[in-house]
Design an enzyme around this catalytic site. Structure first.
Site, PDB file in Angstrom:
ATOM      1  N   ASP A   1      10.219  55.062  52.776  1.00 16.97           N
ATOM      2  CA  ASP A   1      11.667  55.273  52.674  1.00 16.97           C
ATOM      3  C   ASP A   1      11.899  56.550  51.870  1.00 16.97           C
ATOM      4  OD1 ASP A   1      12.618  52.750  53.939  1.00 16.97           O
ATOM      5  OD2 ASP A   1      11.607  51.834  52.226  1.00 16.97           O
ATOM      6  N   PHE A   2      11.317  57.622  52.338  1.00 16.85           N
ATOM      7  CA  PHE A   2      11.224  58.851  51.561  1.00 16.85           C
ATOM      8  C   PHE A   2      12.425  59.749  51.839  1.00 16.85           C
ATOM      9  CE2 PHE A   2       8.592  62.700  50.243  1.00 16.85           C
ATOM     10  CZ  PHE A   2       8.519  62.306  48.924  1.00 16.85           C
TER      11      PHE A   2
END
Length: 652
Positions: free
Chosen positions: A545-546
């Site tokens: 979830d960058f």
């Protein structure tokens, strides 16, 4: 204190053994009681030290190590001792002297896939994990602090568990008679001409110390310079047969001398012209400093922990691992051409600026402080039903209590509520904390992920492991303070994690939306994001979830016009491997690119990020990484179309 020390084998000429004996003698001199448990002891017993030899009818191979460890645990009465210090890796130590390089690096990265399954590898990996693992309470005495990052990559070993043991040189060991005729006498004993040049090798374990490399380089030296007489002298405890055969095959055996183990070695150092130490691995390398102190120039491989001293004080040359013998021979000639008075001046400069003769006093003081303060990095409570880890300020606050009941019913403000987990903020003495409580994902979620060929996130362990590794590698993120897990069913396992609250921070996407940012500030922020991204991926972690919303900026740090304080958060779904597969690298970097597309970044901004992230010249990146960059852009555009219904406006 009553101190117990373990070492597999003691012999008078080993570097590890000398450190052990120095520690034991200093502790006794300070009034402490010292007991040494060993499998073999060669030489006299030290005065005031209780030496207990645990006899086992095996060599120190896999079976021997396992047998000694089991026998030691049978005879070791923990209640009798205050501290247990190990000079070899084994479970249950309070302190470990780091005398060996990281075995996990060798087994998992440098050998074949099957190597890690060999009985020797399994045993050594388990013992290494028992010392360096995140659940371990063992502290490490290290000669080189940079080794911490190596172990942190594999075991997330926190830096505050490492204590520096500075170089410790025995004056008695390097003592010389000081007579002017030492050089001549030494040569005459070897039937060498008075003008012969002596290349010296010192160390027990000839393969590790690269004696075969030294012989090959010596052979090349005799080919290059046929006008002078040279001799290679090897001092150390090992069997010389194989190496004499190498010398014989090269036709230099008449000029290669094996003298065995010697102490003191001062006269040998005084008689030699250069120390050659092309070690394959060397945690420290006392012989490097012993030679430099004696005014003897050194040629050593850069894998040696103390090699930087050579460059710092201009006392020889540092060579690459695997340097060709021909090149080493030329370096030897270059070093020998320097006037000896120069090396003497460099040695005096070294002695004026460094202290090498009382470091054991410092180490015993570390042990005393540790014992008297009763300070522990963490407490681990584990049984068949549950496991709990507490650290730092939560140790005093929660010790002795039912941690799971406390965490499940913790009063506070719910920050996020989902079907399988809850995030809650609570305070202790004015300090804020966040607790994530995982209730279990259920079998439906488990099977859904498995059918999609993905490992399901079952609880807090992913985030706990990722945060510990980032902290150990000094990558700014949340500080993990507590973790617990209970239940055997993977679908209904309960777990929690507690982290310290970040204060006065803002999400990076909100910061860029709400503020007009100067080019200089923007570049500083992008540099920090790129470094965090690079270090995270180099550690084998992919976020999943960058996005910029998961970078938190400390606004106050911008006022100083220096490197901004930025923290990476929300690693709930993070994955940990030895190396990040390209698929997940693309997902992370594509997500980061996607989250920036509406924030008016320029093409120069993105190119700056790439240069920092890859640590390469831009031309090389655009050429060598072209396909990877295309995949990252395609991923970002695909995500943008999914969320906004149209293609993004990409910078020109």
């Amino acid at each position: 204190m009553n101190i117990a020390i373990t070492i597999f084998k003691y012999f008078p000429f080993g570097g590890l053994q000398r450190y052990m004996l120095a520690l034991a003698n200093e502790a006794v001199a300070r009034g402490h009681k010292v007991t040494v448990f060993c499998g073999v002891w060669q030489g006299d017993f030290p005065e005031g030290v209780d030496v207990r030899v645990i006899k086992r009818p095996v060599w120190f191979n896999v079976a021997g190590v396992r047998s000694f460890t089991a026998a030691f645990q049978d005879v070791y009465n923990k209640s009798e001792f205050d501290l247990l210090i190990g000079f070899n890796k084994m479970p249950g130590l309070d302190f470990y002297f780091l005398g060996d390089s990281c075995f996990a690096q060798k087994a998992l990265l440098e050998r074949s896939f099957l190597y890690k399954f060999a009985p020797r590898s399994v045993l050594y990996l388990n013992y290494e994990k028992s010392v360096f693992g995140g659940d371990s309470c063992t502290n490490i005495l290290t000669q080189i602090m940079s080794e911490q990052k190596v172990f942190a990559r594999f075991y997330s070993t926190a830096i505050d568990r490492f204590f520096l043991w500075p170089p410790d040189i025995s004056l008695k060991h390097i003592q010389s008679s000081g007579l002017p005729e030492v050089k001549l006498e030494f040569r005459r004993k070897l039937h060498l001409p008075d003008a012969a040049k002596i290349i010296l090798c010192i160390g027990s374990g000839f393969h590790t110390k690269g004696v075969d490399i030294s012989i090959a380089a010596f052979f090349e030296l005799t080919k290059i310079d046929t006008d002078n007489k040279y001799a290679l002298v090897v001092v150390g405890a090992d069997e010389p047969g194989r190496y004499l055969e190498i010398a014989k095959n090269l036709g230099v055996d008449a000029s290669v001398f094996f003298l065995g183990a010697l102490s003191p070695i001062g006269d040998v150092l005084a008689a030699a012209d250069v120390l050659l130490h092309p070690a394959r691995k060397e945690m420290g390398g006392n012989v490097i400093l012993e030679s430099m102190i004696s005014g003897l120039p050194v040629i050593a491989s850069k894998v040696c922990g103390y090699a930087p001293y050579i460059s710092r004080y201009l006392m020889g040359e540092v060579i690459d691992s695997g340097e060709k013998p021909q090149n080493i021979a030329r370096i030897i000639l270059s070093v020998l051409s320097v006037d000896k008075n120069y090396w003497s001046c460099c040695a005096q400069n070294l002695l004026q600026k460094e202290s090498f003769f009382c470091s054991t006093k410092t180490v015993v003081s570390i042990l005393e402080d540790f014992f008297t303060s009763s300070k522990r990095h963490q407490v681990v409570v584990a049984n068949s039903k549950q496991k709990v880890i507490l650290r730092e300020e939560l140790l005093a606050e929660f010790s002795g209590r039912d941690i799971f009941s406390l965490m499940e019913n913790m009063p506070g403000v719910v920050a996020r509520e989902m079907s399988d987990r809850q995030t809650l903020r609570f305070e202790i003495n004015g300090q804020g904390y966040y607790r994530k409580w995982h209730r279990g994902v259920g079998w439906k979620e488990v099977f859904k992920n498995l059918l999609q060929l993905r490992m399901p996130v079952l609880g807090a362990k992913n985030e706990w492991d990722a945060l510990n590794k980032l902290c150990a590698l000094n990558v700014p993120s949340l500080v993990p303070l507590a973790y617990g897990v209970r239940g055997k069913s993977p679908a209904y396992q309960q777990s929690f994690i507690v982290t310290r609250e970040l204060t006065d921070v803002i999400q990076l996407d909100h910061f860029f939306e709400q503020h007009s940012v100067s080019i200089k500030t923007k570049r500083l922020i992008l540099t920090k994001i790129a470094v965090i991204s690079r270090e995270m991926h180099a550690a084998g972690i992919n976020h999943r979830d960058f996005y910029l919303c998961h970078f938190m900026l400390d606004m106050a740090s911008l006022a100083e016009n220096a490197e901004p304080d930025i923290y990476l958060i929300d690693l709930h779904r993070a994955q940990l491997r030895l190396q990040v597969p390209e698929r997940w690298l693309i997902k992370d970097l594509g997500g980061l690119f996607f989250s920036s597309l509406n924030l008016h970044f320029t093409s120069r901004d993105y190119l700056h990020f790439l240069c920092v992230y890859f640590k390469q010249d831009l031309r090389v990146i655009l050429s060598d990484k072209k396909k990877l960059l295309e995949k990252i852009r395609a991923r970002a555009c695909s995500t943008y179309r999914r969320d906004f219904g149209h293609d993004p406006l990409l910078p020109g």
